[in-house]
Write a protein that holds these residues in place. Structure first.
Motif, PDB file in Angstrom:
ATOM      1  N   UNK A 149       0.790  -1.233   0.000  1.00 60.10           N
ATOM      2  CA  UNK A 149       0.000   0.000   0.000  1.00 60.10           C
ATOM      3  C   UNK A 149       0.817   1.276   0.000  1.00 60.10           C
ATOM      4  N   UNK A 150       2.132   1.181   0.229  1.00 58.57           N
ATOM      5  CA  UNK A 150       2.957   2.399   0.258  1.00 58.57           C
ATOM      6  C   UNK A 150       3.556   2.658  -1.126  1.00 58.57           C
ATOM      7  N   UNK A 151       3.296   3.833  -1.712  1.00 59.60           N
ATOM      8  CA  UNK A 151       3.900   4.129  -3.006  1.00 59.60           C
ATOM      9  C   UNK A 151       5.397   4.381  -2.872  1.00 59.60           C
TER      10      UNK A 151
ATOM     11  N   UNK B  93       6.654  -9.252 -13.677  1.00 62.39           N
ATOM     12  CA  UNK B  93       5.272  -9.472 -14.143  1.00 62.39           C
ATOM     13  C   UNK B  93       4.228  -9.416 -13.033  1.00 62.39           C
ATOM     14  N   UNK B  94       4.570  -9.939 -11.841  1.00 68.91           N
ATOM     15  CA  UNK B  94       3.565  -9.991 -10.757  1.00 68.91           C
ATOM     16  C   UNK B  94       3.077  -8.606 -10.355  1.00 68.91           C
ATOM     17  N   UNK B  95       3.953  -7.591 -10.486  1.00 69.17           N
ATOM     18  CA  UNK B  95       3.542  -6.228 -10.130  1.00 69.17           C
ATOM     19  C   UNK B  95       3.323  -5.378 -11.381  1.00 69.17           C
ATOM     20  N   UNK B  96       3.307  -6.043 -12.539  1.00 69.11           N
ATOM     21  CA  UNK B  96       3.070  -5.379 -13.834  1.00 69.11           C
ATOM     22  C   UNK B  96       4.055  -4.230 -14.076  1.00 69.11           C
TER      23      UNK B  96
ATOM     24  N   UNK C  74       2.916   0.826  -6.176  1.00 72.09           N
ATOM     25  CA  UNK C  74       2.198   0.765  -4.904  1.00 72.09           C
ATOM     26  C   UNK C  74       1.664  -0.661  -4.784  1.00 72.09           C
ATOM     27  N   UNK C  75       2.498  -1.564  -4.256  1.00 73.02           N
ATOM     28  CA  UNK C  75       2.111  -2.984  -4.258  1.00 73.02           C
ATOM     29  C   UNK C  75       0.890  -3.265  -3.384  1.00 73.02           C
ATOM     30  N   UNK C  76       0.005  -4.119  -3.878  1.00 75.77           N
ATOM     31  CA  UNK C  76      -1.184  -4.462  -3.103  1.00 75.77           C
ATOM     32  C   UNK C  76      -1.227  -5.951  -2.725  1.00 75.77           C
ATOM     33  N   UNK C  77      -0.111  -6.636  -3.001  1.00 72.44           N
ATOM     34  CA  UNK C  77      -0.047  -8.056  -2.671  1.00 72.44           C
ATOM     35  C   UNK C  77       1.217  -8.346  -1.865  1.00 72.44           C
ATOM     36  N   UNK C  78       1.037  -9.042  -0.755  1.00 71.49           N
ATOM     37  CA  UNK C  78       2.173  -9.422   0.074  1.00 71.49           C
ATOM     38  C   UNK C  78       2.835 -10.656  -0.528  1.00 71.49           C
TER      39      UNK C  78
ATOM     40  N   UNK D 104       7.383  -7.884  -0.441  1.00 68.76           N
ATOM     41  CA  UNK D 104       6.293  -6.966  -0.084  1.00 68.76           C
ATOM     42  C   UNK D 104       5.711  -7.452   1.253  1.00 68.76           C
ATOM     43  N   UNK D 105       5.802  -6.565   2.256  1.00 67.43           N
ATOM     44  CA  UNK D 105       5.368  -6.934   3.611  1.00 67.43           C
ATOM     45  C   UNK D 105       4.181  -6.077   4.043  1.00 67.43           C
ATOM     46  N   UNK D 106       3.469  -6.531   5.085  1.00 66.00           N
ATOM     47  CA  UNK D 106       2.311  -5.796   5.621  1.00 66.00           C
ATOM     48  C   UNK D 106       2.772  -4.514   6.298  1.00 66.00           C
TER      49      UNK D 106
END
Ligand SMILES: [Cu+2]
Length: 121
Positions: A53-55, A72-75, A91-95, A119-121
């Motif tokens: 969620x953090x840009x 690819x996973x984060x396009x 701004x990743x939305x997947x951990x 990518x962490x919470x």
């Protein structure tokens, strides 16, 4: 009906002013930057930790030859040219842990150019 029209105009003006206020303070909301150097045949750092969620703006640079970047996973993808940093805001939305690689053939060790994103919470 007339007053409704005025109300709409007032709302539009208020919305416009609040956008300007956000714009004026944009220097404090600028995404954090992470510099990543690409060179034959590695990325430095080779691991990056992002918060869900953090840009964040990734700034890629190279001093030798052209490299690429694909995740690819984060396009995400792009080319990294000498003297032209590649800036990508994410701004990743997947951990999870995702592995990026060089996407531009840069020599014999090209296949080993990897960059891990945690990518962490
Ligand atoms: Cu390469």
């Amino acid at each position: 009906m007339f007053s409704q029209k005025i109300r709409r105009i007032v709302i539009a003006v208020v919305a416009c002013c609040s956008l300007m206020a956000v714009g004026a303070g944009s220097t404090t909301t600028k995404p954090r930057e992470i510099e990543i150097a690409a060179k034959r045949y590695s990325f430095n750092p080779s691991e990056v930790t992002l918060k869900k969620g953090e840009p964040v703006t990734l700034v890629f640079q190279t001093d030798d030859v052209t490299h690429g970047f694909i995740l690819p996973e984060l396009k995400l993808k792009g080319e990294i040219h000498k003297n032209h940093p590649l800036k990508i805001t994410v701004q990743p939305d997947t951990v999870g842990t995702f592995e990026a690689r060089c996407s531009y053939f840069c020599g014999s060790g090209h296949g080993g150019m990897r960059l891990a994103f945690h990518v962490v919470e």
